[in-house]
Design a protein around this motif. Structure first.
Motif, PDB file in Angstrom:
ATOM      1  N   ASN A 171       0.826  -1.205   0.000  1.00 11.57           N
ATOM      2  CA  ASN A 171       0.000   0.000   0.000  1.00 11.57           C
ATOM      3  C   ASN A 171       0.865   1.262   0.000  1.00 11.57           C
ATOM      4  O   ASN A 171       0.604   2.200  -0.742  1.00 11.57           O
ATOM      5  N   CYS A 172       1.916   1.280   0.818  1.00  8.86           N
ATOM      6  CA  CYS A 172       2.813   2.444   0.856  1.00  8.86           C
ATOM      7  C   CYS A 172       3.573   2.617  -0.463  1.00  8.86           C
ATOM      8  O   CYS A 172       3.830   3.736  -0.902  1.00  8.86           O
ATOM      9  N   LEU A 173       3.916   1.502  -1.096  1.00  9.85           N
ATOM     10  CA  LEU A 173       4.656   1.564  -2.365  1.00  9.85           C
ATOM     11  C   LEU A 173       3.804   2.054  -3.528  1.00  9.85           C
ATOM     12  O   LEU A 173       4.333   2.583  -4.505  1.00  9.85           O
ATOM     13  N   THR A 174       2.493   1.872  -3.441  1.00 10.64           N
ATOM     14  CA  THR A 174       1.622   2.235  -4.558  1.00 10.64           C
ATOM     15  C   THR A 174       0.888   3.554  -4.345  1.00 10.64           C
ATOM     16  O   THR A 174      -0.002   3.885  -5.124  1.00 10.64           O
ATOM     17  N   LYS A 175       1.253   4.300  -3.325  1.00 12.18           N
ATOM     18  CA  LYS A 175       0.646   5.623  -3.108  1.00 12.18           C
ATOM     19  C   LYS A 175       1.186   6.602  -4.148  1.00 12.18           C
ATOM     20  O   LYS A 175       2.229   6.359  -4.759  1.00 12.18           O
ATOM     21  N   PRO A 176       0.504   7.748  -4.346  1.00 18.87           N
ATOM     22  CA  PRO A 176       1.013   8.740  -5.312  1.00 18.87           C
ATOM     23  C   PRO A 176       2.446   9.186  -5.009  1.00 18.87           C
ATOM     24  O   PRO A 176       3.237   9.388  -5.916  1.00 18.87           O
ATOM     25  N   ASN A 177       2.783   9.339  -3.736  1.00 20.25           N
ATOM     26  CA  ASN A 177       4.160   9.616  -3.321  1.00 20.25           C
ATOM     27  C   ASN A 177       4.675   8.366  -2.613  1.00 20.25           C
ATOM     28  O   ASN A 177       4.545   8.244  -1.396  1.00 20.25           O
ATOM     29  N   PRO A 178       5.253   7.415  -3.363  1.00 17.56           N
ATOM     30  CA  PRO A 178       5.632   6.124  -2.784  1.00 17.56           C
ATOM     31  C   PRO A 178       6.623   6.244  -1.623  1.00 17.56           C
ATOM     32  O   PRO A 178       7.519   7.089  -1.641  1.00 17.56           O
TER      33      PRO A 178
END
Length: 139
Positions: free
Chosen positions: A71-78
């Motif tokens: 989830n953290c890797l696929t956020k707009p600001n990874p």
């Protein structure tokens, strides 16, 4: 035969004494049933997460995610953050399965946020927000 020595009731804050083997006074003896505790645990689904099969599945998902929060890797600001929880995208209570397509690997904060958020949501809303974290998409 000697009588048992009275001991304090196991119920926190009770203060009464008992000679029963289970350790509860008459007022709290309903809590002494180990069988009812086991039934509660199995109803809550907690026993599933202690099985050998689930532990192997969790380890497989962890390896596929390379121990990182998807989830953290696929956020707009990874953000690169270590994951720790194998999470169902669609919860089992809402019809989710144990298939890899329904599993993801999250950090503690993402898992806690998702679990709280999804309680009042439909399956379609959950998929719209978290389908991108499915483990198969990240192979």
């Amino acid at each position: 035969m000697a009588h048992a020595t009275p001991k304090r009731c196991r119920q926190g804050g009770c203060g009464k004494t008992t000679t029963e083997r289970h350790g509860y006074c008459e007022a709290h003896q309903d809590q002494a049933s180990w069988g009812s505790f086991q039934q509660q645990q199995s109803r809550k689904g907690k026993r599933v997460y202690t099985t050998k099969a689930w532990k192997q599945t969790r380890q497989h998902v962890k390896n596929l995610a390379k121990c990182l929060c998807i989830n953290c890797l696929t956020k707009p600001n990874p953000v690169v953050k270590s994951g720790s929880i194998c999470e169902h995208i669609i919860p089992v209570a809402k019809g989710g399965t144990e298939q890899l397509e329904n599993l993801s690997f999250f950090c503690d904060s993402c898992a806690k946020t998702k679990t709280g958020w999804e309680r009042t949501r439909t399956v379609n809303e959950i998929l719209k927000r978290y389908a991108h974290t499915a483990i198969k998409l990240n192979l």
